[in-house]
Every structure is written in C-alpha cells, then in structure tokens.
Design a protein around this motif. Structure first.
Motif: not given
Lengths: 271, 289, 282
Positions: A103-111
């Motif tokens: 998800t976009t949320g997952g990517l953002a958190t990872a970053f």
C-alpha cells in the motif's frame, strides 16, 4: 602499517563541531535521538534531516566517511523497510499478489523509518568523528559524576576506559607480532575445520594473555609510582569550559524541538 | 661462481600504495647471500632491515621484485609458502614472548610437529637442539614460563633451530640480555654456524658483535641496501657509515685515531684480539728499530 | 653532601607460595647522596631491580629500613610524599604510559597530586620541552619510537617535580639512538636541574658516565667507587658476570705484554692518547 590504526573513528579537524564541548555533544546527540523519535510526519522528519545535513557540512568530515559507517547497518535498514512495506496496510492499494499487499501507507512508513535510522546513524557517527576518544571518556566521566552519590565508582570506570583505549593499539601490535612468530614456526591459521582453527589460535592466545597480565602488573606499579590513588583529590589539567557556541547549539536544538512539536501538531500524523 | 642460497632481486615493499599514507619500507634491494656464511645486518630502526627479513621466509610478499631460495622463486607456488618457512627459520626479536606450551619439550617440538615429522625424528631433534643450547635433560619437562630470561631466550631460539632450516635468521637475538646472556647467545650462534655449516643471518645494533662474528655485513639505510660485503670492505666505508648515523666498532675507531695521530699500526682491526696483535706488533717494531 | 636515600641493613626476599622464600638482598646498606649521579651495575637477578622498587615504597624491606630524606618508606602517611620526591622510570616504555595523548600522560602525576590545572599545564609544557618532546605533545603514544616513549615517561616523572629519579634499565629495550637520547636527557637533568639520579643498568658505557658506580652481585655490594676505579677491577667485574669497556680490557691486555698504558682508561680516545705517549717514550 599496523601502527597507523586510529582508535575510535576520530577524524581530525578544527570545525565548529570539533570545537564544541564533548559533554554538550553527547547531550545533544541524546537529545537528537529523543527528538527524532518524536517526529510524526514527513515535515518534522525533513527538519531533522536538514539539521543532520547541515551538521555534516559544518563538520568538514567527508561524505564517504558517513557512507562507510552506514554500510554495516544497511541490511538492518533494508530489513525494517521490507517489513514495513509488507505489514502496514494503509492508504491506496498498489499491488496485491498472493498474501502480499503493498500500500502507499506501507511505502511511506518504510521510507520514513529508513530515513529515521539513517539520521540516527549519521548523528552518532558525527559525535565519534568530531570527538577524540579521550575527550569522550572525559566527558562521560564528568557527565556521570553525579552518580558518585549512589557510590558508583565513576572515576574508576573512566580510568578503565582510558587504559583500554591506550592499550588497544599496543595489544593489536602484539597479536600481529606473535602471529608472525608462530607462522615462522609453521603454524597454520588459514586451513582446516572450525575446531582446528580455534585450536590453532592457542599459540597466539597464550602468549598474548601472559603478556597482557605482565603489562597490567607493570602498569599498576608505574601508576602507583606516579602517586595514583584513585579519583579522590585528583585534579585535571584540561578543564572543560562551556563557550558561547555551546549555548548557541543548545538554543538551536530547543528551536528544532519546538519546530518538531509544532509541525507534528499542525500537519497530522503518519505514524 | 659463488654458491648462492638466498637472493633478492629488485625487492620493493610499499605499505598502503597510492594513498596518502604510502611508505616504502624497502626499495629495490638486490642482494645474493652465499651458502654457509654468517651475515650481520646493520642499520637504524626503520631502515627496512626487519621488513627485509620478513621477506626471506615469505611472511611478507614484495610489491615488486623476487626472493629466490636455492634459485627458485619462493612465491612460485603460493600453497608451498609454509614449507619455505621451514627452510628459512626466522627468530624474531624477544622470541621468548612466543613461548606457549606447558613444557619446554613441547614448545621446542612445535615447529618440527608442524613440519609433519615422525615422533622419533621430533624427539631426536628436540633433545639434540636443547642440549646444543646448553639446557640439560631436567629442563625438558619444566614450564617455559618458570625459566630465567636468558633461558627462555635459548628455548625460543632452540625452537627455530629444531626445524633445521637451511638459513637461520635472528632479529636482534641479544636484545635486552645482560652481558653473560649476550655472550652465551652469541657463541651459541657462532657454534651453530660452525657445526651445521648452515647459513646464518643476524640483525644487530652492535657493531662490535657484527665485527666479531660475521663473515659479511649487510647495511640497510633509508629502505635501500647501502653496502653488502666482507667486514673489511664494509667498514672501509667508515665515513659513510658515520654519516648514516651508524657507529663503527670501537676498536676500529681506535685504529682510525691511532692512524690520525701518526702511530704506524699496519693492519686495520675491528675486534679486541686483532687490536691487541696489531698494537703489540707495532710496539715490537718500535723496540727493534 | 646530604644523604638522600639510605638503605639501613635491608633484607628482602620474594615469597613464592609453597616454596622457600628466595632471598634477594641481605643486610644491604647503601647511601645515595643528594645531587649525585649513581649507577647501580649488575647482571640480571643480582637484586638491582629490587633496590629500585625499595626506593619509593613499591616494595618494603622485611628487615632494616629505607629512608628517603629521613622519612621511612614503610610509613603509610609519608608514601605519597616519598613517591612525589622519588620518581621512577621502568624498562618497558609501553607499560608506564597511561593516557592516549602524550601531554595527558605527562599530566597524570601532577593530577594525582591535586595540582591546580593552570599549574599542571605549565609543568607539562616545561617537562616536555626539557626532554625535547614538546612538538609531539598531541601524538598518540603508540606512534612514537621506543626512545621517544621513554622520554615521555621521564617527562611524566619530572612534571611531579621530584628531587630524585630512579631509572630501572631504561635503555634495555631501545636502539642505539634511543639509548643515546635517553642518556643525554638523564645527564642533563642531573647536571642542569640538580636532580639526583639512580641509574640501574647492565651497560658499562652508561655506568661510565655516572659520578659513582655500585657493582652488585647476589644481593651484595662488591664495589662502590668512581667509574674509573671500578672498571680497573677487571677480574671482580668479570666474576660478577659483567663486561668492562673494550678500551679498558685492551689496555689491561697491553699492559700484561709490557706496553706502558694506564690500567684505568675508560674510553677509546683516552687509550689512543696513552698509546701515542707510550710510543714516544719507547
């Protein structure tokens, strides 16, 4: 040459950061760690990232030094990033395959997490790059001195750290010397199974320990001869004095802290 | 043509090449050591003499140039380098700090054991070499850590000798010993060379020792080979040696002083015995005249 | 001359568990005078290192007593004063340097004595200048040569402003250049600063530079005289496991064979002069 080894990772220089009081630097590093964990969104994180970048520029320590310190941590950064990508399911779904959903949320958190760890590493590297091990030990002794009230032997601990720092290069040289001497007698350290290799270390370890104990014994004599009798009544040649720059950097950090709180409050929370 | 056992050709070693910390420890060293000679290596600390001997047994590998043992490049077969160390035995400075076994016997047997020799052969060598260095039977089962400084030194040297190397290299074997210890170790080395006929290379700071026991002298200066020749040849460069900051043997200084003051001593001398003979001869002549 | 250190009938033995005590010194008496340069000469194990350790209360006599300026080393209350007054330099330069920076190491002694920071700074700089190591004050000790480290150790002692320095084989692990530098430093401290020096050594050429030489064997004093008179006793020295300077040995041999040179020459230069004189008379 083995004698070229530098203890710790001090990178000599005369920048503002080098000249800051070591105690201040330790406290600011701790403060930095606290603040970066308070960051809740990209704007506050960006502020911290900017602070890190400016500090690095000010320190005059070359970038490749920081890359070098990041290298061993890279697997951990990647691992946490991957975990975050797979486990956090927020925002728009980008990809769904078998049990995996990104998800976009997952990517953002990872970053976000990755940047946070990188900032952490950079900042603590900055401390060791711009402060000599001696100053660090001194500063730790002075910062911890209130613990004396609790009957903790702060001075003894600091003395032990100093002596360890002093003798690490000596012992490394010694290991090299003994290894060479045993190699000259045909010792084989490079082949064989694990247990054989461990056994092959005995001809190095025994003389190393014998010599380390002899050194310790002689050193204790030498220290008594120079009137060492613990920390009581002891003065220090190098006084640590706070300068204007130390105050200014505290002020700067207070501003950054305030900024982070404001940004957190007004621009929502990512995590 | 002379029978060469150990030879270096244009041997150079550079630490950390192409960086700011680049240091050339030895530069373009070419020297051929004749079989059965006793060579003294002299030079300042940092002149490259220790680096040079670490190349003799392949502990270090030159950045360029070769080391030939019996005419063969020691690095020809990388896997064989361990066998080179049995043929060129190197005894480092303060070798007593390499002792580790429970007994003197076991410690001396360490080298021969690594060579893969039979039990009987190891036993023969250990007993032989220990009696050679003057340690009787009763020492065999003692812990090396209970010995005196001089005895430890002899056990350590015996550990190298027990490998029966073709070339024995000793880095300052007398360092830190008192006069008795020094004299014992020096005569031990001389005897070893005489009885086994092997090649011996000894690094020393003492010009007197070099003049006394060496057949040939090798001088290192600022990473380069300055001189290699007989004692006479090398010390005939007295002025150059002194400008390198090296001493010359005291007796030779006496010779030069006497010549300067016009005393007709005929032959150059370096050792006490030679000096006595030459000066007495000079005085006898005086009486006859 | 005033007495500075007095050994009064001192006996000392090392006690090893489960074994009979090994006597090192027996009924040993020696006086070190204020301002002198005394060399204690002997082979390894003759007890000379024990003498050094008794000088400032590192070891204590089992019988008899050791007095430093009249203070008994065995009394706990005077220990710091005695150690400040009698500084000590050991054989292995590595095992007596405490700090990771040269100047911090030199400051170690005065810091232990509780000297004011500004005063320590002054003393450290002065001490480092005195031994010629000022330019290395910010170096890490492991980047120095053996001789340089030993000079740092000496600076660390003189920063405590002692009246006496005891050096226990300070040059045994050094190369010729390091030995010369250390010896020059020691002589300078004695001649220019008036510091009493006790040099423990087995090098004859070093002992020859002292005012007075004490030769030890088996925990006893064999000879106690000026270097010149001590070295003339070739037989006694050889029996005690020592050398004589080559020039002295040669002079002795030549005299045996009828060449008229004095028996107490010490240096090659003296011998050369004597030989020229002898030749002229011949």
């Amino acid at each position: 040459m083995i004698s070229d080894i530098t203890i710790g990772q001090y990178y000599s220089g005369t920048s503002v950061l080098h000249r800051l009081d070591a105690r201040v630097k330790i406290l600011l590093t701790v403060l930095f760690i606290v603040i970066i964990f308070l960051c809740k969104n990209f704007l506050s994180l960006a502020l911290m990232f900017a602070l890190t970048a400016v500090s690095i520029l000010l320190s005059g320590v070359p970038f490749r030094m920081f890359f070098k310190s990041l290298k061993p941590i890279l697997p951990i950064i990647l691992f946490t990033a991957v975990l975050n990508i797979f486990y956090i399911k927020k925002g728009t779904e980008l990809l769904s395959f078998w049990v995996i959903t990104i998800t976009t949320g997952g990517l953002a958190t990872a970053f976000f997490m990755a940047v946070r760890i990188i900032c952490l590493i950079m900042c603590s590297s900055l401390l060791t790059y711009t402060t000599t091990p001696t100053d660090l030990t001194d500063a730790i002794e002075r910062l911890l001195s209130p613990l004396k009230v609790l009957h903790i032997q702060v001075h003894t601990l600091a003395m032990m750290m100093t002596l360890a720092l002093r003798f690490i290069p000596t012992l490394i040289e010694e290991i090299e010397r003994i290894t060479n001497a045993q190699k000259a007698r045909g010792a084989d350290f490079e082949s064989g199974r694990f247990m054989q290799r461990v056994k092959a270390m005995i001809p190095v370890l025994v003389p190393l320990f014998v010599s380390a104990f002899r050194r310790a014994y002689e050193l204790s004599f030498a220290m008594s001869c120079r009137c060492y009798h613990g920390g009581e009544g002891r003065t220090r040649m190098k006084q640590m004095k706070l300068h204007l720059s130390d105050g200014v950097s505290f002020l700067l950090f207070a501003l950054v802290l305030a900024g982070v709180i404001v940004l957190n409050h007004f621009f929502g929370k990512l995590i | 043509m002379a029978d060469i056992i150990l030879e270096t050709k244009n041997l150079t070693y550079t630490y950390a090449p192409k960086t700011a910390g680049e240091v050339t420890a030895i530069r373009d060293v070419s020297v051929a050591i004749e079989r059965g000679t006793l060579v003294g290596i002299i030079g300042h600390t940092g002149s490259g003499k220790s680096t040079l001997i670490e190349h003799f047994n392949g502990l270090m590998r030159g950045t360029s140039g070769v080391v030939l043992l019996d005419g063969k490049d020691i690095w020809e077969n990388k896997k064989e380098i361990r066998s080179v160390r049995f043929r060129v035995g190197v005894c480092f400075q303060y070798p007593e700090y390499q002792l580790f076994e429970e007994t003197v016997y076991k410690d001396v047997a360490f080298g021969p054991k690594n060579m893969g020799l039979s039990e009987e052969e190891i036993d023969r060598r250990v007993r032989e070499v220990l009696s050679f260095v003057g340690l009787e039977e009763r020492y065999l089962e003692l812990s090396p850590f209970d010995l005196s400084g001089g005895e430890k030194r002899r056990v350590a040297i015996a550990g190298i000798m027990a490998m029966e190397p073709q070339v024995l290299v000793l880095d300052e074997p007398c360092a830190g010993l008192d006069p008795i210890g020094r004299a014992t170790v020096l005569s031990l080395i001389q005897n070893y060379q005489k009885t086994t006929g092997s090649t011996v290379i000894i690094v020393t700071h003492s010009m007197e020792d070099a003049a006394l026991i060496a057949d040939r002298i090798l001088v290192m200066n600022q990473a380069r080979l300055a001189f290699y020749g007989t004692v006479e040849e090398v010390f005939s460069h007295a002025g150059e040696l002194q400008s390198m900051g090296l001493d010359i043997p005291q007796m030779m200084r006496l010779y030069l002083l006497l010549r300067e003051k016009g005393l007709p001593v005929s032959k150059t001398f370096y050792t006490l015995e030679q000096a006595k003979k030459a000066i007495l001869a000079c005085f006898k002549k005086g009486e006859n005249a | 001359m005033n007495d500075f250190i007095r050994f009064e009938n001192v006996s000392f033995a090392y006690e090893i568990e489960g074994e009979a005590a090994k006597p090192v010194l027996e009924n040993f008496s020696l006086t070190v005078h204020e301002g002198e340069f005394l060399a204690v000469l002997g082979h390894n194990g003759c007890g000379k290192s024990t003498v050094a350790k008794l000088c400032n209360g590192i070891e204590f006599p089992q019988k008899g007593r050791v007095l430093v300026r009249g203070l008994d080393t065995a009394s706990e209350e005077h220990l710091l004063a005695i150690r400040q007054c009698v500084g000590m330099v050991f054989q292995n330069p590595d095992n007596q340097i405490v700090a990771t920076i040269v100047e911090d190491d030199v400051a170690f002694g005065p810091e232990n004595l509780g000297v004011e920071p500004a005063e320590i700074r002054k003393r450290v700089d002065a001490a480092l200048r005195r031994v010629g190591m000022y330019d290395f004050r910010r170096f890490e000790p492991h980047k120095l040569s053996g001789g340089q480290k030993q000079r740092v150790a000496i600076a660390g002692v003189i920063a405590m402003q002692p009246a006496c320095i005891v050096l226990d084989e300070p040059t045994a692990m050094l190369d010729p250049r390091g030995r010369r530098d250390v010896m020059d430093t020691v002589k300078m401290l004695n001649r220019e600063q008036g510091i009493t020096v006790v040099l423990i050594t087995h090098y004859m050429d070093e002992a020859a530079q002292a005012d007075r030489v004490v030769v030890m064997d088996h925990g006893r004093i064999l000879l106690d005289d000026t270097p010149r008179r001590v070295f003339a006793q070739t037989q006694t020295l050889l029996r005690a496991g020592l050398d004589v300077p080559q020039a002295t040995a040669l002079a002795k041999e030549l005299r045996k064979n009828g060449v008229d040179v004095p028996a107490d020459v010490l240096t090659v230069d003296e011998l050369a002069d004597a030989l020229v004189r002898a030749a002229q008379q011949n």
